[in-house]
Write a protein that holds these residues in place. Structure first.
Motif, PDB file in Angstrom:
ATOM      1  N   LEU A 171       0.821  -1.209   0.000  1.00 56.72           N
ATOM      2  CA  LEU A 171       0.000   0.000   0.000  1.00 56.72           C
ATOM      3  C   LEU A 171       0.861   1.268   0.000  1.00 56.72           C
ATOM      4  O   LEU A 171       0.435   2.315  -0.465  1.00 56.72           O
ATOM      5  N   LYS A 172       2.075   1.142   0.531  1.00 56.15           N
ATOM      6  CA  LYS A 172       2.971   2.302   0.528  1.00 56.15           C
ATOM      7  C   LYS A 172       3.670   2.462  -0.820  1.00 56.15           C
ATOM      8  O   LYS A 172       4.483   3.363  -0.988  1.00 56.15           O
ATOM      9  N   GLY A 173       3.381   1.572  -1.756  1.00 56.40           N
ATOM     10  CA  GLY A 173       3.976   1.684  -3.083  1.00 56.40           C
ATOM     11  C   GLY A 173       5.398   1.170  -3.154  1.00 56.40           C
ATOM     12  O   GLY A 173       6.163   1.541  -4.039  1.00 56.40           O
ATOM     13  N   GLN A 174       5.771   0.288  -2.207  1.00 56.56           N
ATOM     14  CA  GLN A 174       7.148  -0.202  -2.176  1.00 56.56           C
ATOM     15  C   GLN A 174       7.345  -1.460  -3.035  1.00 56.56           C
ATOM     16  O   GLN A 174       8.444  -1.998  -3.109  1.00 56.56           O
ATOM     17  N   VAL A 175       6.238  -1.922  -3.642  1.00 51.27           N
ATOM     18  CA  VAL A 175       6.338  -3.124  -4.465  1.00 51.27           C
ATOM     19  C   VAL A 175       5.997  -2.751  -5.916  1.00 51.27           C
ATOM     20  O   VAL A 175       4.995  -2.071  -6.158  1.00 51.27           O
ATOM     21  N   ALA A 176       6.849  -3.189  -6.844  1.00 51.77           N
ATOM     22  CA  ALA A 176       6.649  -2.822  -8.256  1.00 51.77           C
ATOM     23  C   ALA A 176       5.389  -3.461  -8.817  1.00 51.77           C
ATOM     24  O   ALA A 176       5.040  -4.591  -8.457  1.00 51.77           O
ATOM     25  N   LEU A 177       4.713  -2.731  -9.695  1.00 54.50           N
ATOM     26  CA  LEU A 177       3.521  -3.264 -10.356  1.00 54.50           C
ATOM     27  C   LEU A 177       3.911  -4.426 -11.268  1.00 54.50           C
ATOM     28  O   LEU A 177       5.040  -4.526 -11.721  1.00 54.50           O
ATOM     29  N   ASP A 178       2.920  -5.273 -11.535  1.00 56.33           N
ATOM     30  CA  ASP A 178       3.074  -6.408 -12.449  1.00 56.33           C
ATOM     31  C   ASP A 178       4.155  -7.398 -11.990  1.00 56.33           C
ATOM     32  O   ASP A 178       4.796  -8.049 -12.813  1.00 56.33           O
ATOM     33  N   THR A 179       4.335  -7.453 -10.662  1.00 50.75           N
ATOM     34  CA  THR A 179       5.218  -8.489 -10.126  1.00 50.75           C
ATOM     35  C   THR A 179       4.362  -9.489  -9.357  1.00 50.75           C
ATOM     36  O   THR A 179       3.305  -9.135  -8.826  1.00 50.75           O
ATOM     37  N   PRO A 180       4.810 -10.745  -9.317  1.00 52.57           N
ATOM     38  CA  PRO A 180       4.061 -11.729  -8.538  1.00 52.57           C
ATOM     39  C   PRO A 180       4.247 -11.487  -7.031  1.00 52.57           C
ATOM     40  O   PRO A 180       5.353 -11.149  -6.597  1.00 52.57           O
ATOM     41  N   VAL A 181       3.150 -11.610  -6.276  1.00 53.74           N
ATOM     42  CA  VAL A 181       3.236 -11.445  -4.818  1.00 53.74           C
ATOM     43  C   VAL A 181       2.462 -12.558  -4.124  1.00 53.74           C
ATOM     44  O   VAL A 181       1.526 -13.132  -4.693  1.00 53.74           O
ATOM     45  N   THR A 182       2.875 -12.848  -2.911  1.00 53.06           N
ATOM     46  CA  THR A 182       2.114 -13.736  -2.033  1.00 53.06           C
ATOM     47  C   THR A 182       1.718 -12.909  -0.821  1.00 53.06           C
ATOM     48  O   THR A 182       2.581 -12.342  -0.153  1.00 53.06           O
ATOM     49  N   VAL A 183       0.420 -12.793  -0.585  1.00 49.31           N
ATOM     50  CA  VAL A 183      -0.049 -12.016   0.567  1.00 49.31           C
ATOM     51  C   VAL A 183      -0.850 -12.910   1.493  1.00 49.31           C
ATOM     52  O   VAL A 183      -1.554 -13.828   1.058  1.00 49.31           O
ATOM     53  N   VAL A 227      -6.282 -16.197   5.177  1.00 46.43           N
ATOM     54  CA  VAL A 227      -6.142 -16.688   3.803  1.00 46.43           C
ATOM     55  C   VAL A 227      -4.799 -16.265   3.211  1.00 46.43           C
ATOM     56  O   VAL A 227      -4.263 -15.216   3.563  1.00 46.43           O
ATOM     57  N   CYS A 228      -4.275 -17.131   2.333  1.00 44.18           N
ATOM     58  CA  CYS A 228      -3.075 -16.814   1.557  1.00 44.18           C
ATOM     59  C   CYS A 228      -3.466 -16.707   0.087  1.00 44.18           C
ATOM     60  O   CYS A 228      -4.148 -17.581  -0.441  1.00 44.18           O
ATOM     61  N   PHE A 229      -3.058 -15.620  -0.533  1.00 43.06           N
ATOM     62  CA  PHE A 229      -3.306 -15.445  -1.965  1.00 43.06           C
ATOM     63  C   PHE A 229      -1.984 -15.311  -2.690  1.00 43.06           C
ATOM     64  O   PHE A 229      -1.125 -14.537  -2.269  1.00 43.06           O
ATOM     65  N   GLU A 230      -1.853 -16.048  -3.780  1.00 45.04           N
ATOM     66  CA  GLU A 230      -0.730 -15.813  -4.683  1.00 45.04           C
ATOM     67  C   GLU A 230      -1.294 -15.191  -5.937  1.00 45.04           C
ATOM     68  O   GLU A 230      -2.340 -15.612  -6.421  1.00 45.04           O
ATOM     69  N   GLY A 231      -0.614 -14.194  -6.459  1.00 52.17           N
ATOM     70  CA  GLY A 231      -1.137 -13.541  -7.650  1.00 52.17           C
ATOM     71  C   GLY A 231      -0.236 -12.438  -8.145  1.00 52.17           C
ATOM     72  O   GLY A 231       0.938 -12.350  -7.778  1.00 52.17           O
ATOM     73  N   GLN A 232      -0.821 -11.596  -8.961  1.00 55.28           N
ATOM     74  CA  GLN A 232      -0.081 -10.546  -9.637  1.00 55.28           C
ATOM     75  C   GLN A 232      -0.524  -9.198  -9.079  1.00 55.28           C
ATOM     76  O   GLN A 232      -1.730  -8.925  -8.986  1.00 55.28           O
ATOM     77  N   LEU A 233       0.433  -8.356  -8.716  1.00 51.69           N
ATOM     78  CA  LEU A 233       0.088  -7.002  -8.273  1.00 51.69           C
ATOM     79  C   LEU A 233      -0.105  -6.130  -9.506  1.00 51.69           C
ATOM     80  O   LEU A 233       0.801  -5.997 -10.335  1.00 51.69           O
ATOM     81  N   THR A 236      -5.643   2.126  -5.612  1.00 54.09           N
ATOM     82  CA  THR A 236      -4.778   2.293  -6.780  1.00 54.09           C
ATOM     83  C   THR A 236      -4.246   0.959  -7.281  1.00 54.09           C
ATOM     84  O   THR A 236      -4.077   0.781  -8.482  1.00 54.09           O
ATOM     85  N   VAL A 237      -3.980   0.030  -6.342  1.00 48.17           N
ATOM     86  CA  VAL A 237      -3.470  -1.272  -6.774  1.00 48.17           C
ATOM     87  C   VAL A 237      -4.352  -2.385  -6.224  1.00 48.17           C
ATOM     88  O   VAL A 237      -5.117  -2.181  -5.271  1.00 48.17           O
ATOM     89  N   GLU A 238      -4.225  -3.552  -6.831  1.00 55.82           N
ATOM     90  CA  GLU A 238      -4.930  -4.732  -6.339  1.00 55.82           C
ATOM     91  C   GLU A 238      -4.162  -5.974  -6.780  1.00 55.82           C
ATOM     92  O   GLU A 238      -3.278  -5.892  -7.640  1.00 55.82           O
ATOM     93  N   VAL A 239      -4.502  -7.090  -6.150  1.00 54.29           N
ATOM     94  CA  VAL A 239      -3.828  -8.337  -6.514  1.00 54.29           C
ATOM     95  C   VAL A 239      -4.834  -9.235  -7.231  1.00 54.29           C
ATOM     96  O   VAL A 239      -5.915  -9.498  -6.712  1.00 54.29           O
ATOM     97  N   ILE A 240      -4.490  -9.645  -8.436  1.00 51.97           N
ATOM     98  CA  ILE A 240      -5.309 -10.620  -9.150  1.00 51.97           C
ATOM     99  C   ILE A 240      -4.828 -11.997  -8.707  1.00 51.97           C
ATOM    100  O   ILE A 240      -3.700 -12.394  -9.004  1.00 51.97           O
TER     101      ILE A 240
END
Length: 478
Positions: A11-23, A70-76, A85-89
RNA sequence: GGAUUUAUAGCUCAACGGUAGAGCAAUCGGCUGUUAACCGAUAGGUUGUAGGUUCGAGACCUACUGAAUCCGCCA
């Protein structure tokens, strides 16, 4: 090892867009069988995770409920929607812990603080308590930073103490004796010489006396630890177990003491404004909403942020107890007979008097000094007028006394004289008096009620809501 | 410890002394780029406990229990 990206950093914008994330986190809401609001406590805000209801199996979709872990793996990605502004698919969903919504007490709605107090084990999952707990951490950290930066040493005063001479309040007894069958003296009293410590012991009501011992060696120390008062206090600003900060400074007088306390309070407020803005903004909004249900006259004049900035911008009003009494006696409020209790030099000020000074007359924090000696503790330094002592109380709007302190009596003869007058046993206190016998020096210190500071900065009305698990008469659950 | 207020569905609250209701949550169904989603239906109550007044009490009275606010004690 579990790898995850913290929601706060996304949320602070410290993660690049279009990168895979696990939240990973807890579901706050699940809208439209598609949009998960996920929170992991790293920040107030939630991350929107988009699941595809067509490619996700129905059984898993059903288990995404409010409160579930819950654990989600996806794309930011940049969000298509408006609220974020951002979301995880999400392309993979794993439920860690189900949360049956038919019995889970937290709903996606406003709960009363009283209700949340009854479920204090779950309330950290709410926005309000998440914000308060993060804020509380930051204030504690700011205190350590303030003193460390100024060359103070953090000193650990004991929690169990055998001295009950300070008289700061009723104490909790610490014992291993069998309550049904305690050893008795010949006189039929409980024989505490047979107890664990060989004498009666209690939980501390103040680390001050031990703090003085350290200050008269290290010059500048502070304590920050739990404090216990067994008073039957039922108010929004008292706890049976609370945390207190007690700096003690050698070669310092009352003015140094005031300067230190004011600087410390302002540092903590500034630190929160700089580092907890999101949580503070949320708490400010919460406060405005809460006050909407109050009549106009009872609403606060300033918003929370405005109030904090106002306190930072103005020096605290410093005045003598005697001057305060004059102001109160001559006030229109008094002339119209609106005070319940009479004002008279020599009596302690009532809450209504302190409130008038702070909230009506000066409209900012007030430091009251030089109180009549007979209403203050034995260790406070006697002034030359023979009537007053070098005490100081800092009064905050809405909270009342947030700091109580004094320049200490460093003169052995004056100190023992006062102890005799107040019937304080001197032989038990030989170790305290030794500081005055051997290399005594002017020194001063104060006690700050940590929760009261958290209350002021958070705007929370009840002290039971700024400590994770409050202890007060009749309540020690969780 | 004292004073005042208060206790109704899981939560937040209504109901003039005359058949106990709404929103949210739950359950079932619908909708599908939502923002504490929305729409329809269903279910949910010994009105804190024990007495009393009354033809009739959720409401009035008494006691008890819990809670809130204020005061005292303080930080």
């Amino acid at each position: 090892m579990i790898k995850r990206t913290e929601i706060g950093s996304i949320l602070k914008g410290q993660v690049a867009l279009d990168t895979p994330v696990t939240v990973m986190g807890w579901v706050r809401s699940f809208r439209n069988t598609q949009f998960v609001a996920l929170n992991d406590g790293s920040s107030l805000g939630t991350l929107q995770v988009v699941v595809n209801p067509e490619t996700t199996d129905a059984e898993t979709l059903k288990r995404i409920t409010v409160g579930a872990s819950v654990c989600f793996e996806g794309q930011l990605v940049a969000s298509q929607g408006k609220g974020q502004t951002v979301e995880v698919i999400a392309n993979k969903v794993e439920i860690f812990g189900d949360c049956d919504p038919s019995v889970y007490p937290l709903q996606p709605k406003k709960h009363s603080l009283e209700f949340l107090r009854e479920i204090a084990h779950l309330r950290p999952r709410t926005n309000t308590f998440g914000a308060v707990l993060r804020l509380r951490h930051n204030i504690a950290f700011a205190i350590h930073k303030f003193f460390n930066d100024k060359g103070f040493f953090y000193m650990h005063s004991p929690i169990i103490t055998a001295s009950d001479a300070e008289g700061a309040g009723e104490m909790f007894r610490v014992t291993t004796l069998d309550p049904k069958n305690p050893p008795l003296t010949e006189g039929g009293e409980v024989d505490f010489s047979k107890d664990f410590f060989g004498r009666a012991a209690n939980l501390t009501v103040s680390g001050q006396l031990e703090g003085e011992l350290a200050a008269l060696a290290l010059s500048k120390i502070y304590t920050f630890g739990p404090t216990f008062r067994a008073e039957n206090s039922n108010t929004s600003r008292h706890l049976a177990e609370f945390w207190m900060i007690e700096p003690e400074v050698a070669f310092a007088d009352l003015e140094d003491n005031m300067n230190l306390a004011e600087a410390m309070l302002k540092f903590c407020i500034q630190y929160c404004l700089d580092n907890c803005r999101e949580d503070l903004d949320f708490l400010a909004t919460r406060l405005v909403d809460e006050e909407k249900s109050k009549p106009q006259a009872e609403r606060s004049e300033m918003g929370l942020i405005e109030k904090l900035e106002f306190v930072l911008a103005h020096p605290f009003e410093r005045l003598n107890y005697t001057e305060a009494v004059d102001i109160l006696v001559n006030s229109n409020h008094n002339k119209k007979g609106k005070f319940k209790f009479p004002i008279e030099w020599g009596t302690d000020l009532q809450s209504e008097h302190e409130r008038y000074l702070v909230e009506k007359h000066f409209k900012k924090p007030v430091i009251l000094i030089n109180y009549p000696k007979h209403i203050k503790a034995f260790y406070m330094r006697q002034n030359d007028d023979g009537k007053t002592v070098a005490a100081m109380d800092i009064l905050f709007p809405g909270i009342g006394e947030i700091v109580g302190g004094s320049q200490r009596e460093e003169r052995l003869d004056k100190l023992t004289e006062r102890m005799a007058e107040m019937h304080i046993p001197q032989d038990e206190m030989y170790w305290f008096l030794d500081t005055r016998r051997f290399g005594s020096c002017p020194h001063a210190g104060y006690g700050l009620g940590f929760e009261r500071l958290v209350q002021f900065i958070s705007g929370m009305g009840n002290i039971r809501d700024v400590i994770p698990f409050p202890r007060y008469p009749g309540s020690a659950e969780f």
